[in-house]
Design a protein around this motif. Structure first.
Motif, PDB file in Angstrom:
ATOM      1  N   ILE A  26     -91.934  28.580 -23.904  1.00 53.82           N
ATOM      2  CA  ILE A  26     -90.787  27.702 -24.138  1.00 53.82           C
ATOM      3  C   ILE A  26     -89.511  28.518 -24.281  1.00 53.82           C
ATOM      4  CG2 ILE A  26     -89.757  26.092 -25.779  1.00 53.82           C
ATOM      5  CD1 ILE A  26     -92.665  25.104 -26.324  1.00 53.82           C
ATOM      6  N   ARG A  27     -89.580  29.653 -24.967  1.00 53.59           N
ATOM      7  CA  ARG A  27     -88.391  30.504 -25.076  1.00 53.59           C
ATOM      8  C   ARG A  27     -87.926  30.971 -23.702  1.00 53.59           C
ATOM      9  NH1 ARG A  27     -90.915  32.513 -29.902  1.00 53.59           N
ATOM     10  NH2 ARG A  27     -91.899  34.189 -28.712  1.00 53.59           N
ATOM     11  N   SER A  28     -88.879  31.332 -22.835  1.00 59.07           N
ATOM     12  CA  SER A  28     -88.512  31.779 -21.491  1.00 59.07           C
ATOM     13  C   SER A  28     -87.890  30.644 -20.689  1.00 59.07           C
ATOM     14  CB  SER A  28     -89.746  32.332 -20.762  1.00 59.07           C
ATOM     15  OG  SER A  28     -90.246  33.487 -21.402  1.00 59.07           O
ATOM     16  N   ILE A  29     -88.452  29.451 -20.797  1.00 57.18           N
ATOM     17  CA  ILE A  29     -87.902  28.289 -20.101  1.00 57.18           C
ATOM     18  C   ILE A  29     -86.484  28.005 -20.582  1.00 57.18           C
ATOM     19  CG2 ILE A  29     -88.128  25.785 -19.826  1.00 57.18           C
ATOM     20  CD1 ILE A  29     -91.199  26.210 -19.921  1.00 57.18           C
ATOM     21  N   ASN A  30     -86.292  28.020 -21.886  1.00 56.04           N
ATOM     22  CA  ASN A  30     -84.959  27.753 -22.429  1.00 56.04           C
ATOM     23  C   ASN A  30     -83.964  28.839 -22.056  1.00 56.04           C
ATOM     24  OD1 ASN A  30     -85.679  25.323 -23.550  1.00 56.04           O
ATOM     25  ND2 ASN A  30     -86.115  26.169 -25.573  1.00 56.04           N
ATOM     26  N   ARG A  31     -84.405  30.102 -22.038  1.00 56.13           N
ATOM     27  CA  ARG A  31     -83.520  31.200 -21.642  1.00 56.13           C
ATOM     28  C   ARG A  31     -83.010  30.996 -20.226  1.00 56.13           C
ATOM     29  NH1 ARG A  31     -87.078  35.490 -20.994  1.00 56.13           N
ATOM     30  NH2 ARG A  31     -87.088  34.959 -18.778  1.00 56.13           N
ATOM     31  N   MET A  32     -83.898  30.566 -19.338  1.00 56.84           N
ATOM     32  CA  MET A  32     -83.484  30.319 -17.960  1.00 56.84           C
ATOM     33  C   MET A  32     -82.452  29.203 -17.882  1.00 56.84           C
ATOM     34  SD  MET A  32     -86.806  30.610 -15.488  1.00 56.84           S
ATOM     35  CE  MET A  32     -87.820  29.473 -16.408  1.00 56.84           C
ATOM     36  N   HIS A  33     -82.738  28.082 -18.513  1.00 52.52           N
ATOM     37  CA  HIS A  33     -81.880  26.924 -18.354  1.00 52.52           C
ATOM     38  C   HIS A  33     -80.540  27.065 -19.052  1.00 52.52           C
ATOM     39  CE1 HIS A  33     -85.823  24.902 -17.286  1.00 52.52           C
ATOM     40  NE2 HIS A  33     -85.038  24.625 -16.268  1.00 52.52           N
ATOM     41  N   ARG A  34     -80.499  27.786 -20.155  1.00 53.34           N
ATOM     42  CA  ARG A  34     -79.214  27.943 -20.827  1.00 53.34           C
ATOM     43  C   ARG A  34     -78.302  28.917 -20.088  1.00 53.34           C
ATOM     44  NH1 ARG A  34     -82.189  30.650 -25.121  1.00 53.34           N
ATOM     45  NH2 ARG A  34     -82.040  28.700 -26.264  1.00 53.34           N
ATOM     46  N   SER A  35     -78.849  29.574 -19.059  1.00 53.15           N
ATOM     47  CA  SER A  35     -78.048  30.512 -18.284  1.00 53.15           C
ATOM     48  C   SER A  35     -77.177  29.816 -17.246  1.00 53.15           C
ATOM     49  CB  SER A  35     -78.962  31.519 -17.567  1.00 53.15           C
ATOM     50  OG  SER A  35     -79.727  32.269 -18.496  1.00 53.15           O
ATOM     51  N   TYR A  36     -77.427  28.518 -16.997  1.00 53.37           N
ATOM     52  CA  TYR A  36     -76.730  27.824 -15.926  1.00 53.37           C
ATOM     53  C   TYR A  36     -76.122  26.520 -16.420  1.00 53.37           C
ATOM     54  CZ  TYR A  36     -79.788  31.054 -13.464  1.00 53.37           C
ATOM     55  OH  TYR A  36     -80.447  32.179 -13.057  1.00 53.37           O
ATOM     56  N   ASP A  37     -75.193  26.014 -15.652  1.00 50.77           N
ATOM     57  CA  ASP A  37     -74.501  24.774 -15.975  1.00 50.77           C
ATOM     58  C   ASP A  37     -75.332  23.593 -15.493  1.00 50.77           C
ATOM     59  OD1 ASP A  37     -72.767  22.800 -16.580  1.00 50.77           O
ATOM     60  OD2 ASP A  37     -71.144  23.469 -15.277  1.00 50.77           O
ATOM     61  N   ILE A  38     -76.210  23.094 -16.352  1.00 45.92           N
ATOM     62  CA  ILE A  38     -77.109  21.997 -16.011  1.00 45.92           C
ATOM     63  C   ILE A  38     -76.832  20.853 -16.977  1.00 45.92           C
ATOM     64  CG2 ILE A  38     -79.489  21.296 -15.603  1.00 45.92           C
ATOM     65  CD1 ILE A  38     -80.233  24.277 -15.572  1.00 45.92           C
ATOM     66  N   THR A  39     -76.577  19.671 -16.467  1.00 39.37           N
ATOM     67  CA  THR A  39     -76.287  18.541 -17.343  1.00 39.37           C
ATOM     68  C   THR A  39     -77.560  18.032 -18.007  1.00 39.37           C
ATOM     69  OG1 THR A  39     -76.616  16.837 -15.653  1.00 39.37           O
ATOM     70  CG2 THR A  39     -74.416  17.861 -15.792  1.00 39.37           C
ATOM     71  N   ASN A  40     -77.382  17.344 -19.116  1.00 43.68           N
ATOM     72  CA  ASN A  40     -78.524  16.732 -19.787  1.00 43.68           C
ATOM     73  C   ASN A  40     -79.208  15.708 -18.879  1.00 43.68           C
ATOM     74  OD1 ASN A  40     -79.928  16.263 -22.589  1.00 43.68           O
ATOM     75  ND2 ASN A  40     -79.485  14.223 -21.807  1.00 43.68           N
ATOM     76  N   ASP A  41     -78.424  14.969 -18.095  1.00 45.88           N
ATOM     77  CA  ASP A  41     -79.007  13.968 -17.204  1.00 45.88           C
ATOM     78  C   ASP A  41     -79.926  14.613 -16.169  1.00 45.88           C
ATOM     79  OD1 ASP A  41     -77.665  12.006 -18.562  1.00 45.88           O
ATOM     80  OD2 ASP A  41     -76.163  11.648 -17.006  1.00 45.88           O
ATOM     81  N   ASP A  42     -79.490  15.742 -15.596  1.00 41.71           N
ATOM     82  CA  ASP A  42     -80.336  16.435 -14.627  1.00 41.71           C
ATOM     83  C   ASP A  42     -81.596  16.985 -15.297  1.00 41.71           C
ATOM     84  OD1 ASP A  42     -78.736  15.899 -12.461  1.00 41.71           O
ATOM     85  OD2 ASP A  42     -77.912  17.929 -12.278  1.00 41.71           O
ATOM     86  N   MET A  43     -81.445  17.542 -16.489  1.00 39.69           N
ATOM     87  CA  MET A  43     -82.608  18.068 -17.209  1.00 39.69           C
ATOM     88  C   MET A  43     -83.610  16.953 -17.499  1.00 39.69           C
ATOM     89  SD  MET A  43     -82.255  21.458 -18.121  1.00 39.69           S
ATOM     90  CE  MET A  43     -82.817  21.726 -19.790  1.00 39.69           C
ATOM     91  N   ARG A  44     -83.103  15.807 -17.924  1.00 37.91           N
ATOM     92  CA  ARG A  44     -83.988  14.681 -18.222  1.00 37.91           C
ATOM     93  C   ARG A  44     -84.673  14.186 -16.961  1.00 37.91           C
ATOM     94  NH1 ARG A  44     -80.526  11.195 -20.737  1.00 37.91           N
ATOM     95  NH2 ARG A  44     -80.019  10.277 -18.707  1.00 37.91           N
ATOM     96  N   TYR A  45     -83.947  14.174 -15.846  1.00 35.34           N
ATOM     97  CA  TYR A  45     -84.554  13.741 -14.592  1.00 35.34           C
ATOM     98  C   TYR A  45     -85.703  14.661 -14.186  1.00 35.34           C
ATOM     99  CZ  TYR A  45     -85.395  13.432  -9.618  1.00 35.34           C
ATOM    100  OH  TYR A  45     -86.022  13.364  -8.395  1.00 35.34           O
ATOM    101  N   VAL A  46     -85.497  15.970 -14.279  1.00 28.45           N
ATOM    102  CA  VAL A  46     -86.564  16.916 -13.929  1.00 28.45           C
ATOM    103  C   VAL A  46     -87.788  16.667 -14.807  1.00 28.45           C
ATOM    104  CG1 VAL A  46     -87.240  19.333 -13.830  1.00 28.45           C
ATOM    105  CG2 VAL A  46     -84.953  18.657 -13.080  1.00 28.45           C
ATOM    106  N   LEU A  47     -87.566  16.442 -16.103  1.00 27.96           N
ATOM    107  CA  LEU A  47     -88.670  16.142 -17.012  1.00 27.96           C
ATOM    108  C   LEU A  47     -89.397  14.874 -16.567  1.00 27.96           C
ATOM    109  CD1 LEU A  47     -89.768  17.287 -19.788  1.00 27.96           C
ATOM    110  CD2 LEU A  47     -88.473  15.426 -20.860  1.00 27.96           C
ATOM    111  N   CYS A  48     -88.639  13.870 -16.123  1.00 21.16           N
ATOM    112  CA  CYS A  48     -89.253  12.624 -15.649  1.00 21.16           C
ATOM    113  C   CYS A  48     -90.162  12.860 -14.447  1.00 21.16           C
ATOM    114  CB  CYS A  48     -88.176  11.607 -15.290  1.00 21.16           C
ATOM    115  SG  CYS A  48     -87.286  10.896 -16.700  1.00 21.16           S
ATOM    116  N   THR A  49     -89.751  13.753 -13.550  1.00 15.38           N
ATOM    117  CA  THR A  49     -90.608  13.998 -12.377  1.00 15.38           C
ATOM    118  C   THR A  49     -91.956  14.553 -12.796  1.00 15.38           C
ATOM    119  OG1 THR A  49     -89.842  16.277 -11.956  1.00 15.38           O
ATOM    120  CG2 THR A  49     -88.588  14.482 -10.943  1.00 15.38           C
TER     121      THR A  49
END
Length: 298
Positions: free
Chosen positions: A94-117
């Motif tokens: 989880i730390r590695s996943i969060n490290r990756m995502h916090r490195s880029y400009d990703i909206t909450n809506d896009d993050m939630r959509y990926v989780l939905c898939t």
């Protein structure tokens, strides 16, 4: 063990309290091949959202290093499934996943959509091509599992039920699926990667077969020609026949995890979970989604 004995065990469990264990039994024992293919398709769908596909093209992770990106995604997600959210391995993943995502400009809506898939596509795939349909316990447990993952990732407004995950996914795709040159490049690189797993002469056939499994909105977003009805019918029937054949086999006695899949090829000498994933790319803004500290997660 009888063919439906593990399903009976799953149905005897609490889909909320035992969600992660049910998800592990379903993904590693009951449907390991189907979950692997469905999660590939889940991630692939996200490229058709221009904000996601364009960012992935800019990072060059999926175009220049597709095998590593595939491996890292599969290994990190599956470490959580295999060992649990509260384990050392799960917290590291989880730390590695969060490290990756916090490195880029990703909206909450896009993050939630990926989780939905991740929550929705496996259920749809298995109901179409698996050796049996997913039980209600498995569906609920999957939603709980990904709701928990989303909470660890700091995603806001996460759907509460599978039906809400499904509605969120469908609405987001209807509103956002569109052509983008970067998304198309990432899509082509992914199709090339999948073809590379098999002997070269089969590459065109595998590409055509993969496209035949995609729905029309996804094909239109990437600008691919629609496969002919005969091709679609043959490919989808073959996938269903595989499921029927698996139904006749004895139940799996040992788990099949991502690290054991032959498609994961990038670490022949082993790997450390903490080393997996991407690093920040100069010039791309930090992710605005707040990620919680999971170092003490239970």
């Amino acid at each position: 063990m009888q063919r439906f004995e593990r399903l009976a065990r799953i149905r005897s469990m609490d889909p909320y309290e035992d969600a992660s264990e049910i998800y592990r039994l379903s993904s590693a024992y009951e449907f390991p091949w189907d979950f692997a293919r469905a999660l590939e398709l889940a991630l692939y769908r996200t490229y058709a959202v221009p904000s996601i596909g364009r960012l992935l093209a800019e990072t060059a992770e999926f175009t220049d290093r597709p095998q590593k990106r595939y491996d890292d995604t599969a290994l990190l997600l599956d470490a959580i499934v295999e060992h649990g959210f509260g384990s050392e391995q799960g917290r590291t993943a989880i730390r590695s996943i969060n490290r990756m995502h916090r490195s880029y400009d990703i909206t909450n809506d896009d993050m939630r959509y990926v989780l939905c898939t991740f929550a929705v596509v496996p259920k749809r795939w298995i109901d179409s091509y698996g050796w049996r349909r997913m039980s209600r316990h498995e569906i609920v447990a999957s939603a709980v599992h990904y709701r928990t993952l989303g909470r660890h990732m700091g995603i806001k407004d996460i759907p509460g039920t599978y039906e809400e995950f499904e509605a969120c996914l469908d609405a987001y795709e209807e509103a956002h699926f569109a052509w983008d040159e970067g998304g198309r490049r990432v899509s082509d690189a992914t199709l090339d990667l999948m073809a590379s797993w098999y002997p070269r002469p089969f590459a065109p056939l595998l590409r055509a077969g993969t496209l035949a499994l995609l729905d029309d909105p996804l094909l239109r977003a990437f600008g691919y020609d629609q496969p002919g009805p005969a091709t679609r019918a043959v490919v989808r029937r073959a996938a269903r026949l595989r499921g029927r054949a698996v139904r006749l086999l004895p139940p799996r006695r040992a788990p099949q995890h991502a690290r054991q899949n032959r498609q994961v090829k990038g670490y022949p000498n082993g790997y450390r979970l903490a080393d997996l994933g991407t690093r920040p790319v100069p010039g791309l803004r930090a992710c605005p989604v707040r990620h919680i500290d999971t170092s003490a997660a239970e």
